[in-house]
Design an enzyme around this catalytic site. Structure first.
Site, PDB file in Angstrom:
ATOM      1  N   GLY A  81       0.810  -1.218   0.015  1.00  0.00           N
ATOM      2  CA  GLY A  81      -0.057   0.058  -0.010  1.00  0.00           C
ATOM      3  C   GLY A  81       1.050   1.495   0.027  1.00  0.00           C
ATOM      4  N   ARG A 145       0.971  -5.827  -5.006  1.00  0.00           N
ATOM      5  CA  ARG A 145       1.158  -6.553  -3.859  1.00  0.00           C
ATOM      6  C   ARG A 145       1.472  -8.161  -4.136  1.00  0.00           C
ATOM      7  NH1 ARG A 145      -0.666  -4.533   0.621  1.00  0.00           N
ATOM      8  NH2 ARG A 145      -2.331  -2.630   0.517  1.00  0.00           N
ATOM      9  N   ASP A 176       5.716  -8.027   5.440  1.00  0.00           N
ATOM     10  CA  ASP A 176       5.638  -9.236   4.541  1.00  0.00           C
ATOM     11  C   ASP A 176       6.699  -9.025   3.505  1.00  0.00           C
ATOM     12  OD1 ASP A 176       3.802 -10.669   5.595  1.00  0.00           O
ATOM     13  OD2 ASP A 176       2.377 -10.123   4.272  1.00  0.00           O
ATOM     14  N   LYS A 202       8.566   0.424   5.327  1.00  0.00           N
ATOM     15  CA  LYS A 202       7.108   1.181   5.023  1.00  0.00           C
ATOM     16  C   LYS A 202       5.926   0.853   5.459  1.00  0.00           C
ATOM     17  CE  LYS A 202       4.663  -0.299   2.470  1.00  0.00           C
ATOM     18  NZ  LYS A 202       3.630  -0.838   1.663  1.00  0.00           N
ATOM     19  N   THR A 203       5.061   1.558   5.822  1.00  0.00           N
ATOM     20  CA  THR A 203       3.641   1.039   6.122  1.00  0.00           C
ATOM     21  C   THR A 203       2.899   2.108   6.740  1.00  0.00           C
ATOM     22  OG1 THR A 203       1.743  -0.456   6.633  1.00  0.00           O
ATOM     23  CG2 THR A 203       3.955  -0.413   8.050  1.00  0.00           C
ATOM     24  N   ASP A 205       0.317   1.768   8.538  1.00  0.00           N
ATOM     25  CA  ASP A 205      -0.366   1.255   9.706  1.00  0.00           C
ATOM     26  C   ASP A 205       0.656   1.086  11.069  1.00  0.00           C
ATOM     27  OD1 ASP A 205      -2.278   0.349   7.841  1.00  0.00           O
ATOM     28  OD2 ASP A 205      -1.925  -1.801   7.898  1.00  0.00           O
ATOM     29  N   TYR A 243     -24.706  16.032  15.893  1.00  0.00           N
ATOM     30  CA  TYR A 243     -24.374  14.592  15.501  1.00  0.00           C
ATOM     31  C   TYR A 243     -23.378  13.956  16.442  1.00  0.00           C
ATOM     32  CZ  TYR A 243     -26.362  16.518  11.158  1.00  0.00           C
ATOM     33  OH  TYR A 243     -27.240  17.159   9.944  1.00  0.00           O
ATOM     34  N   MET A 250      -7.956   3.620   8.715  1.00  0.00           N
ATOM     35  CA  MET A 250      -7.389   2.480   8.408  1.00  0.00           C
ATOM     36  C   MET A 250      -6.377   2.066   9.366  1.00  0.00           C
ATOM     37  SD  MET A 250      -5.619   2.561   4.474  1.00  0.00           S
ATOM     38  CE  MET A 250      -6.931   2.258   3.065  1.00  0.00           C
ATOM     39  N   ARG A 429      -2.743   8.357   2.467  1.00  0.00           N
ATOM     40  CA  ARG A 429      -1.662   7.400   1.866  1.00  0.00           C
ATOM     41  C   ARG A 429      -0.722   7.940   0.963  1.00  0.00           C
ATOM     42  NH1 ARG A 429      -3.228   1.350   0.973  1.00  0.00           N
ATOM     43  NH2 ARG A 429      -3.824   2.125  -1.147  1.00  0.00           N
TER      44      ARG A 429
HETATM   45  P1  FBP Z   1       0.789  -2.136   3.772  1.00  0.00           P
HETATM   46  O1  FBP Z   1       0.512  -2.848   4.756  1.00  0.00           O
HETATM   47  O2  FBP Z   1       0.946  -2.807   2.473  1.00  0.00           O
HETATM   48  O3  FBP Z   1       1.415  -0.817   3.995  1.00  0.00           O
HETATM   49  O4  FBP Z   1      -0.856  -1.155   3.399  1.00  0.00           O
HETATM   50  C1  FBP Z   1      -1.705  -1.027   4.570  1.00  0.00           C
HETATM   51  C2  FBP Z   1      -2.986  -0.612   4.092  1.00  0.00           C
HETATM   52  O5  FBP Z   1      -2.977   0.769   3.607  1.00  0.00           O
HETATM   53  C3  FBP Z   1      -3.761  -0.910   5.236  1.00  0.00           C
HETATM   54  O6  FBP Z   1      -4.167   0.202   6.064  1.00  0.00           O
HETATM   55  C4  FBP Z   1      -5.060  -1.263   4.496  1.00  0.00           C
HETATM   56  O7  FBP Z   1      -5.891  -1.993   5.200  1.00  0.00           O
HETATM   57  C5  FBP Z   1      -4.613  -1.645   3.030  1.00  0.00           C
HETATM   58  O8  FBP Z   1      -3.475  -1.235   2.981  1.00  0.00           O
HETATM   59  C6  FBP Z   1      -5.454  -1.305   2.028  1.00  0.00           C
HETATM   60  O9  FBP Z   1      -5.118  -1.989   0.917  1.00  0.00           O
HETATM   61  P2  FBP Z   1      -5.498  -1.583  -0.774  1.00  0.00           P
HETATM   62  O10 FBP Z   1      -4.562  -0.695  -0.957  1.00  0.00           O
HETATM   63  O11 FBP Z   1      -5.023  -3.018  -1.479  1.00  0.00           O
HETATM   64  O12 FBP Z   1      -6.764  -1.143  -0.698  1.00  0.00           O
END
Ligand code: FBP
Length: 552
Positions: A81, A145, A176, A202-203, A205, A243, A250, A429
């Site tokens: 991602g 991916r 991974d 990288k991520t 998350d 509200y 994410m 992102r």
């Molecule tokens: P990575 O683990 O590859 O960094 O991606 C994380 C992420 O952004 C998650 O937060 C999210 O659930 C997922 O990718 C979404 O994946 P896609 O881009 O395939 O919709």
């Protein structure tokens, strides 16, 4: 391409390197650290990585560059991602490579790992790279991916490397992808290909971290982007006072993103998946917890609020994961065809009732109809429920609504509950990287080249001391095998980098836990505002609350 004024201004930004890398290539030398061991399962990991296991950690320092002169042709891929700063990793890598020798070349393999297999690449030039400096996105070469994990794939990659005389590959990815980088490095070493492999963490998350890697890149910018939006919504909620906002953020599995956003914005509620799992909380308990806040605030005349829901939450709710496992089983193989052949939802419902255990069906029955149908609509290529697509923000708001209706009937709640829903993920992102991510990523790329130049393989580019100004950052590398353990994946024992979940005894969660009861009832919102790229350092170079608390 039409350029925005910010993009033009960001081209001029000079990312900050760690002090030790600032003196020019000729003055970077290696300081050897201690030999390493994997975090667990040492004997097994050692046996699987005989050529790359146990190497020393290293740091760079000022001193004579003693690396051998050699023409370097480096290949780079982006994997998984998008995360803000990927372009800067590549520009840092390119600049160090060219500063070492203008003869060196950088190949960008397109579309992620599959580019290495399909031999689909571009050769970077100044002109090309300059269009991407300090910008968000992965569009410089694209990402993908595809998993790089079989011997057959490794052979093809080795042949492609040989064809172009590639000396090293840099893999920019998450846990991974870096696990696969380690396996590829071992394969290359075992087969004497002479090709080195270096990873970069990288991520968005934030779950690729440990005692060595303080944070993965992209987490800073993504959480700041979501927090800006959440803060704006909080201010709107506090203005309109009508509200309750349910915001899903994410984070495929771990709740780091949700926790950081909560620390930045002080919402009324933030669920943390790891806590839900630890306390084995049921859907009903979670619903009660949120409804308590809604009711307490309503009693004070505040029929508004904000709840943050991490994307991965449902997997952490024990009864929900049991239900998902049963649904996957129920629709495995040909059984899916029989289910899909049923036209009406009522027929499908009967099929489900028949196929699930009584316990799982009880959970299923609790769910709002929309969510029930989602569980059967969206399936991944293996036929499994795509948990990340479940609209958990709607799931919880609808369950809270029911819960409040029961309280109203019992005379214990008199408020008005009007929920609105949001999902923030893709918004963050590809944002322009914050100064932190621009600096960190450029340093990771620059540093990756120094690791290549000094002959390391199977290492992760490591830049630490990140809660301090960039001048004090420490650059070096660590063997990827140090982060590995054995885990059960798809029915087999595999060496993998251990994923970092939110630690319930860690400082960020403890800070949150110490304040959340007050936040749940009072209005304690904070408004972080937009990322600032130009201005005073205390505003522009701020790191995350998570990092600041972890390093305090
Ligand atoms: P990575 O683990 O590859 O960094 O991606 C994380 C992420 O952004 C998650 O937060 C999210 O659930 C997922 O990718 C979404 O994946 P896609 O881009 O395939 O919709």
């Amino acid at each position: 391409m039409k350029l925005s004024p910010l993009q033009i201004a960001r081209y001029q930004y000079n990312p900050k390197l760690p002090g030790m890398l600032r003196n020019g290539i000729s003055e970077i030398c290696v300081k050897n650290g201690a030999p390493t061991e994997s975090v667990a399962d040492q004997e097994k990991i050692k046996a699987l990585f005989p050529n790359t296991y146990g190497k020393n950690e290293i740091t760079f320092q000022k001193g004579e560059n003693t690396s051998p002169a050699k023409k370097q042709i480096v290949g780079v891929i982006l994997s998984g991602g998008q995360a803000p700063g990927g372009h800067n990793v590549i520009s840092g890598l390119y600049d160090a490579l060219k500063a070492t020798s203008p003869e060196n070349e950088l190949y960008g393999f397109k579309g992620g790992p599959s580019g290495l297999i399909d031999d689909d690449f571009i050769v970077f030039t100044d002109e090309y790279i300059n269009q991407y400096r300090n910008t968000g996105g992965f569009d410089i070469i694209g990402s993908g991916r595809t998993k790089l994990e079989t011997e057959e794939q490794f052979k093809i990659v080795a042949e492609n490397c040989k064809k172009h005389a590639i000396t090293a590959i840099v893999i920019i990815g998450g846990d991974d992808s870096n696990t696969n980088a380690a396996v590829l490095a071992e394969y290359f070493a075992a087969n004497n290909t002479g090709v080195q492999v270096i990873g970069c963490p990288k991520t968005i998350d934030g779950d690729l971290k440990n005692e060595d890697i303080e944070c993965s890149f992209g987490f800073d910018t993504a959480t700041k982007t979501y927090s800006e939006l959440i803060g704006n919504i909080e201010r709107d909620a506090n203005s309109a006072k009508k509200y309750w906002h349910f915001v899903k953020v994410m984070g495929r599995s771990a709740s780091h993103v949700a926790l950081e956003c909560a620390l930045e914005t002080q919402p009324n509620i933030c669920l943390i998946g790891e806590e839900v799992a630890e306390k084995k909380m049921s859907l009903a308990q979670i619903t009660d917890y949120i409804a308590d806040s809604v009711a307490a605030r309503a009693a004070k005349g505040m029929n508004f609020g904000l709840a943050i829901i991490p994307e991965g939450i449902v997997e952490f709710v024990p009864e929900f994961s049991m239900l998902i496992a049963e649904i996957n089983e129920l629709l495995a193989g040909e059984k899916a065809d029989a289910f899909n052949a049923l036209a009406a939802w009522e027929e499908k419902y009967a099929f489900i009732k028949n196929g699930l255990t009584e316990e799982a069906f009880k959970v299923f029955e609790l769910l709002p109809a929309g969510i029930q149908q989602q569980l059967f609509l969206e399936r991944d290529p293996h036929g499994n429920v795509q948990v990340s697509l479940i609209e958990s923000e709607k799931l919880f708001s609808e369950m809270v609504k029911k819960n409040l209706a029961a309280r109203k009937a019992a005379g214990t709640y008199k408020g008005k509950f009007s929920p609105l829903h949001h999902f923030f993920g893709y918004e963050g992102r590809c944002a322009f990287p914050s100064n932190f991510d621009a600096d960190y990523c450029y340093s990771l790329g620059y540093n990756a080249f120094m690791l290549i130049q000094y002959g390391y393989t199977g290492y992760l580019s490591k830049v630490s001391n990140l809660s301090k100004p960039a001048e004090e950052w420490v650059a070096g590398g660590m063997p990827i095998t140090k982060m590995m353990n054995i885990e059960r994946r798809h029915g087999a024992d595999k060496p993998v980098i251990r994923k970092a979940l939110v630690e319930l005894d860690g400082a960020p969660f403890k800070f949150f836990a110490a304040h959340r009861d007050e936040w749940a009832v009072e209005t304690c919102f904070t408004f972080p505002g937009a990322i600032q790229y130009f201005g005073p350092s205390e505003v522009c170079d701020l790191t995350t609350h998570t990092l600041a608390l972890e390093k305090a």
